[in-house]
Design an enzyme around this catalytic site. Structure first.
Site, mmCIF file in Angstrom:
data_model
loop_
_atom_site.group_PDB
_atom_site.id
_atom_site.type_symbol
_atom_site.label_atom_id
_atom_site.label_comp_id
_atom_site.label_asym_id
_atom_site.label_seq_id
_atom_site.Cartn_x
_atom_site.Cartn_y
_atom_site.Cartn_z
ATOM 1 N N ASN A 1 -5.628 -5.151 -6.031
ATOM 2 C CA ASN A 1 -6.743 -4.271 -5.712
ATOM 3 C C ASN A 1 -6.406 -2.791 -5.774
ATOM 4 O O ASN A 1 -7.301 -1.946 -5.842
ATOM 5 C CB ASN A 1 -7.239 -4.637 -4.304
ATOM 6 C CG ASN A 1 -8.209 -3.647 -3.728
ATOM 7 O OD1 ASN A 1 -9.344 -3.535 -4.183
ATOM 8 N ND2 ASN A 1 -7.771 -2.905 -2.717
ATOM 9 N N THR B 1 -16.732 3.004 1.226
ATOM 10 C CA THR B 1 -15.331 3.123 1.624
ATOM 11 C C THR B 1 -14.966 4.601 1.679
ATOM 12 O O THR B 1 -15.750 5.477 1.294
ATOM 13 C CB THR B 1 -14.383 2.414 0.628
ATOM 14 O OG1 THR B 1 -14.361 3.155 -0.608
ATOM 15 C CG2 THR B 1 -14.822 0.981 0.359
ATOM 16 N N ASP C 1 4.441 3.032 -4.177
ATOM 17 C CA ASP C 1 3.568 3.226 -5.334
ATOM 18 C C ASP C 1 3.592 1.958 -6.185
ATOM 19 O O ASP C 1 4.670 1.508 -6.606
ATOM 20 C CB ASP C 1 4.074 4.423 -6.130
ATOM 21 C CG ASP C 1 3.199 4.793 -7.321
ATOM 22 O OD1 ASP C 1 2.312 4.002 -7.694
ATOM 23 O OD2 ASP C 1 3.433 5.874 -7.889
ATOM 24 N N VAL C 2 2.436 1.383 -6.455
ATOM 25 C CA VAL C 2 2.395 0.141 -7.246
ATOM 26 C C VAL C 2 2.896 0.348 -8.669
ATOM 27 O O VAL C 2 3.206 -0.617 -9.367
ATOM 28 C CB VAL C 2 0.977 -0.471 -7.278
ATOM 29 C CG1 VAL C 2 0.600 -1.030 -5.918
ATOM 30 C CG2 VAL C 2 -0.055 0.512 -7.802
ATOM 31 N N TYR D 1 -10.834 6.653 -15.465
ATOM 32 C CA TYR D 1 -11.166 5.572 -14.537
ATOM 33 C C TYR D 1 -11.877 4.440 -15.273
ATOM 34 O O TYR D 1 -11.495 3.268 -15.161
ATOM 35 C CB TYR D 1 -12.048 6.106 -13.410
ATOM 36 C CG TYR D 1 -12.360 5.068 -12.353
ATOM 37 C CD1 TYR D 1 -11.357 4.596 -11.508
ATOM 38 C CD2 TYR D 1 -13.644 4.566 -12.190
ATOM 39 C CE1 TYR D 1 -11.636 3.648 -10.533
ATOM 40 C CE2 TYR D 1 -13.930 3.621 -11.215
ATOM 41 C CZ TYR D 1 -12.916 3.156 -10.386
ATOM 42 O OH TYR D 1 -13.195 2.211 -9.421
ATOM 43 N N LYS E 1 -10.371 0.668 -15.962
ATOM 44 C CA LYS E 1 -11.019 -0.510 -15.395
ATOM 45 C C LYS E 1 -11.497 -1.478 -16.481
ATOM 46 O O LYS E 1 -11.510 -2.693 -16.275
ATOM 47 C CB LYS E 1 -12.164 -0.084 -14.478
ATOM 48 C CG LYS E 1 -11.689 0.620 -13.209
ATOM 49 C CD LYS E 1 -10.703 -0.220 -12.418
ATOM 50 C CE LYS E 1 -10.298 0.401 -11.114
ATOM 51 N NZ LYS E 1 -9.378 -0.448 -10.323
ATOM 52 N N ASP F 1 0.849 -1.188 0.000
ATOM 53 C CA ASP F 1 0.000 0.000 0.000
ATOM 54 C C ASP F 1 0.884 1.237 0.000
ATOM 55 O O ASP F 1 2.026 1.207 0.485
ATOM 56 C CB ASP F 1 -0.918 0.023 1.227
ATOM 57 C CG ASP F 1 -2.118 0.940 1.041
ATOM 58 O OD1 ASP F 1 -3.200 0.426 0.710
ATOM 59 O OD2 ASP F 1 -1.968 2.168 1.205
#
Length: 252
Positions: free
Chosen positions: A82, A181, A59-60, A146, A150, A38
């Site tokens: 995720n 969330t 950072d992914v 976004y 996705k 994370d």
């Protein structure tokens, strides 16, 4: 309900929301070791879980992060990829290239790097779930980067599923609609709705859900985590390359 005894599982976006709920569910289901990733180092460090963990803050979309994880992680039995961001809503005509690239960096570059690592480290028969979104299935104005990212995540899961056939690796995507969330907090229209409800966040969320979802409510992070657990478990043993749309009927 699900048994992950002895399993080593990678979870990205693990420190909040659906990722945190999934990490806790996996730990409670007997996972032996969780590899948690994370950007929020403090929240990641504060997670109290009843199993062994290795925690990687970063950072992914940083390839160096994944090179380090590959060197340290060991073989994986499952992965929940995720991590993602929503970005700022705007029509294409008013969107900057920087805003576009910021979302793509996390949601596609980050997914590519995490998926590459997961596929490299996967044991035969491993299972994986990619977090997509109903925005990748149903087009809506102002959701350009976004929604496109996705939709890309859904197709990446399908390609990875085909590439995994020879080793019995299953890869699926989950496409949530509205979920309760922290992603909503700080979004101007939602903050205005909370103010209208005199600070009652739950009331504001319920009003928004009634207007957006035929079922009249959003999912909880724990509900989505339970669906992820199903896709990662032997209970979904013949499902691969599929997308579970879990949106309360929004996309109908």
């Amino acid at each position: 309900m699900f048994d992950f005894s002895g399993k080593r599982v990678l979870v990205t976006g693990a420190a909040s929301g659906i990722g945190e709920a999934a990490a806790r569910a996996l730990a409670e289901a007997g996972a032996a070791h969780l590899v948690l990733v994370d950007l929020d180092e403090s929240r990641l460090a504060a997670m109290d879980l009843p199993c062994e963990t290795s925690r990687h803050a970063g950072d992914v979309a940083d390839e160096a992060l994944w090179n380090a994880i590959e060197e340290e992680c060991g073989a994986l039995d499952a992965a929940f990829l995720n991590a993602g961001i929503a970005g700022s809503p705007a029509p294409f005509a008013k969107m900057s290239l920087g805003d576009w690239r910021a979302v793509m960096s996390v949601n596609l570059d980050g997914l590519f790097l995490s998926l590459r690592t997961a596929m490299r480290l996967a044991n035969d028969g491993a299972t994986m779930v990619v977090t997509a979104s109903v925005a990748g299935v149903k087009a809506e104005p102002t959701t350009g980067p976004y929604g496109a990212s996705k939709a890309g995540a859904i197709h990446m899961a399908k390609i990875a599923a085909k590439e995994g056939f020879a080793r019995g690796i299953r890869v699926n995507a989950i496409a949530p609609g509205g979920v309760d969330t922290a992603i909503w907090d700080g979004v101007p229209f939602f903050d205005d709705l909370v103010a209208k409800h005199q600070g009652d966040r739950a009331g504001a969320l319920a009003e928004m859900a009634r207007g957006m979802t035929p079922m009249g409510r959003f999912a909880t992070a724990e509900e989505i985590a339970g669906q992820v657990m199903f896709l990662l478990s032997e209970a979904s043993g013949t499902i691969t390359g599929s997308t579970l749309v879990t949106d309360g009927g929004y996309s109908l």
